[in-house]
Scaffold this motif. Sequence first.
Motif, mmCIF file in Angstrom:
data_model
loop_
_atom_site.group_PDB
_atom_site.id
_atom_site.type_symbol
_atom_site.label_atom_id
_atom_site.label_comp_id
_atom_site.label_asym_id
_atom_site.label_seq_id
_atom_site.Cartn_x
_atom_site.Cartn_y
_atom_site.Cartn_z
ATOM 1 N N ALA A 1 0.859 -1.185 0.000
ATOM 2 C CA ALA A 1 0.000 0.000 0.000
ATOM 3 C C ALA A 1 0.892 1.231 0.000
ATOM 4 N N VAL A 2 0.756 2.026 -1.046
ATOM 5 C CA VAL A 2 1.509 3.267 -1.160
ATOM 6 C C VAL A 2 0.488 4.401 -1.165
ATOM 7 N N ILE A 3 0.588 5.245 -0.159
ATOM 8 C CA ILE A 3 -0.390 6.313 0.023
ATOM 9 C C ILE A 3 0.303 7.652 -0.230
ATOM 10 N N ARG A 4 -0.304 8.447 -1.084
ATOM 11 C CA ARG A 4 0.291 9.727 -1.486
ATOM 12 C C ARG A 4 0.520 10.617 -0.261
ATOM 13 N N GLY A 5 1.654 11.252 -0.244
ATOM 14 C CA GLY A 5 1.973 12.200 0.819
ATOM 15 C C GLY A 5 2.273 13.562 0.218
ATOM 16 N N ASP A 6 3.041 14.358 0.934
ATOM 17 C CA ASP A 6 3.353 15.715 0.491
ATOM 18 C C ASP A 6 4.615 15.805 -0.344
ATOM 19 N N THR A 7 5.295 14.676 -0.553
ATOM 20 C CA THR A 7 6.550 14.690 -1.317
ATOM 21 C C THR A 7 6.425 13.765 -2.526
ATOM 22 N N PRO A 8 7.380 13.837 -3.451
ATOM 23 C CA PRO A 8 7.345 12.962 -4.638
ATOM 24 C C PRO A 8 7.698 11.504 -4.352
ATOM 25 N N HIS A 9 7.948 11.155 -3.098
ATOM 26 C CA HIS A 9 8.310 9.786 -2.736
ATOM 27 C C HIS A 9 7.287 8.780 -3.251
ATOM 28 N N PHE A 10 6.010 9.113 -3.171
ATOM 29 C CA PHE A 10 4.931 8.261 -3.662
ATOM 30 C C PHE A 10 5.187 7.838 -5.105
ATOM 31 N N ASP A 11 5.482 8.825 -5.961
ATOM 32 C CA ASP A 11 5.671 8.551 -7.386
ATOM 33 C C ASP A 11 6.849 7.611 -7.637
ATOM 34 N N VAL A 12 7.917 7.810 -6.893
ATOM 35 C CA VAL A 12 9.097 6.955 -7.052
ATOM 36 C C VAL A 12 8.777 5.518 -6.643
ATOM 37 N N VAL A 13 8.177 5.350 -5.480
ATOM 38 C CA VAL A 13 7.892 4.001 -4.973
ATOM 39 C C VAL A 13 6.899 3.283 -5.878
ATOM 40 N N VAL A 14 5.850 3.967 -6.302
ATOM 41 C CA VAL A 14 4.855 3.343 -7.180
ATOM 42 C C VAL A 14 5.492 2.935 -8.507
ATOM 43 N N ALA A 15 6.249 3.838 -9.102
ATOM 44 C CA ALA A 15 6.866 3.543 -10.401
ATOM 45 C C ALA A 15 7.841 2.372 -10.316
ATOM 46 N N GLU A 16 8.710 2.404 -9.324
ATOM 47 C CA GLU A 16 9.733 1.361 -9.227
ATOM 48 C C GLU A 16 9.151 0.010 -8.820
ATOM 49 N N SER A 17 8.188 0.005 -7.928
ATOM 50 C CA SER A 17 7.609 -1.287 -7.541
ATOM 51 C C SER A 17 6.822 -1.886 -8.702
ATOM 52 N N SER A 18 6.068 -1.077 -9.418
ATOM 53 C CA SER A 18 5.282 -1.626 -10.533
ATOM 54 C C SER A 18 6.186 -2.085 -11.673
ATOM 55 N N LYS A 19 7.197 -1.299 -12.011
ATOM 56 C CA LYS A 19 8.129 -1.721 -13.066
ATOM 57 C C LYS A 19 8.893 -2.973 -12.653
ATOM 58 N N GLY A 20 9.319 -3.008 -11.400
ATOM 59 C CA GLY A 20 10.075 -4.162 -10.923
ATOM 60 C C GLY A 20 9.255 -5.432 -10.906
ATOM 61 N N ILE A 21 8.033 -5.329 -10.457
ATOM 62 C CA ILE A 21 7.168 -6.512 -10.392
ATOM 63 C C ILE A 21 6.860 -7.032 -11.787
ATOM 64 N N SER A 22 6.567 -6.144 -12.723
ATOM 65 C CA SER A 22 6.286 -6.608 -14.090
ATOM 66 C C SER A 22 7.538 -7.198 -14.740
ATOM 67 N N ALA A 23 8.694 -6.636 -14.436
ATOM 68 C CA ALA A 23 9.942 -7.184 -14.991
ATOM 69 C C ALA A 23 10.195 -8.593 -14.473
ATOM 70 N N VAL A 24 9.917 -8.832 -13.206
ATOM 71 C CA VAL A 24 10.111 -10.170 -12.632
ATOM 72 C C VAL A 24 9.238 -11.185 -13.362
ATOM 73 N N ALA A 25 8.002 -10.831 -13.618
ATOM 74 C CA ALA A 25 7.101 -11.763 -14.319
ATOM 75 C C ALA A 25 7.634 -12.080 -15.711
ATOM 76 N N ARG A 26 8.077 -11.067 -16.423
ATOM 77 C CA ARG A 26 8.601 -11.302 -17.783
ATOM 78 C C ARG A 26 9.882 -12.125 -17.748
#
Length: 163
Positions: free
Chosen positions: A85-110
């Motif tokens: 669960a990644v919940i948006r906050g006041d910093t860009p941290h949300f965007d980094v975590v969401v992007a990297e976790s989603s890209k990483g998870i899809s890469a593992v499947a491939r």
Amino acid sequence: MPTFEGRFTNVSDLRIAVVVARFNDLVTSKLLSGCLDCLERHGIDTSASSKQLDIAWVPGSFELPIVAQRLASSANYQVVVTLGAVIRGDTPHFDVVVAESSKGISAVARETGIPIIFGVLTTDTMQQALERAGIKSNLGWSYALQALEMASLMTVLPPRKLS
């Protein structure tokens, strides 16, 4: 013309790994409960001594891909479910975590050819996350269903061609 579909039966030989992020565990523990409930109701042994299910806890959603990769690469599992669960906050941290976790998870499947279910909630507020983890409905149940369907589907697809 063949049609390939996953089924929700014959799960006796199925091995599943679930990787859960500890950060926002108020939400992720509810997702895990929904996931386990669904798996149990579909015939998966979810007891502490289960030979069908392993659960790994990681610090946060950013760490989900590396543990999912290790588990998928072990050849011990037909499917891996990632819960976070990644919940948006006041910093860009949300965007980094969401992007990297989603890209990483899809890469593992491939890379591994093992289905990796993306069960990471990405919400603007804690209230939205809690609604998706059980107040209104529990998406953990849906992620478990996706896991069962994908594990089954992979058994009926034509084999991978090695190049």
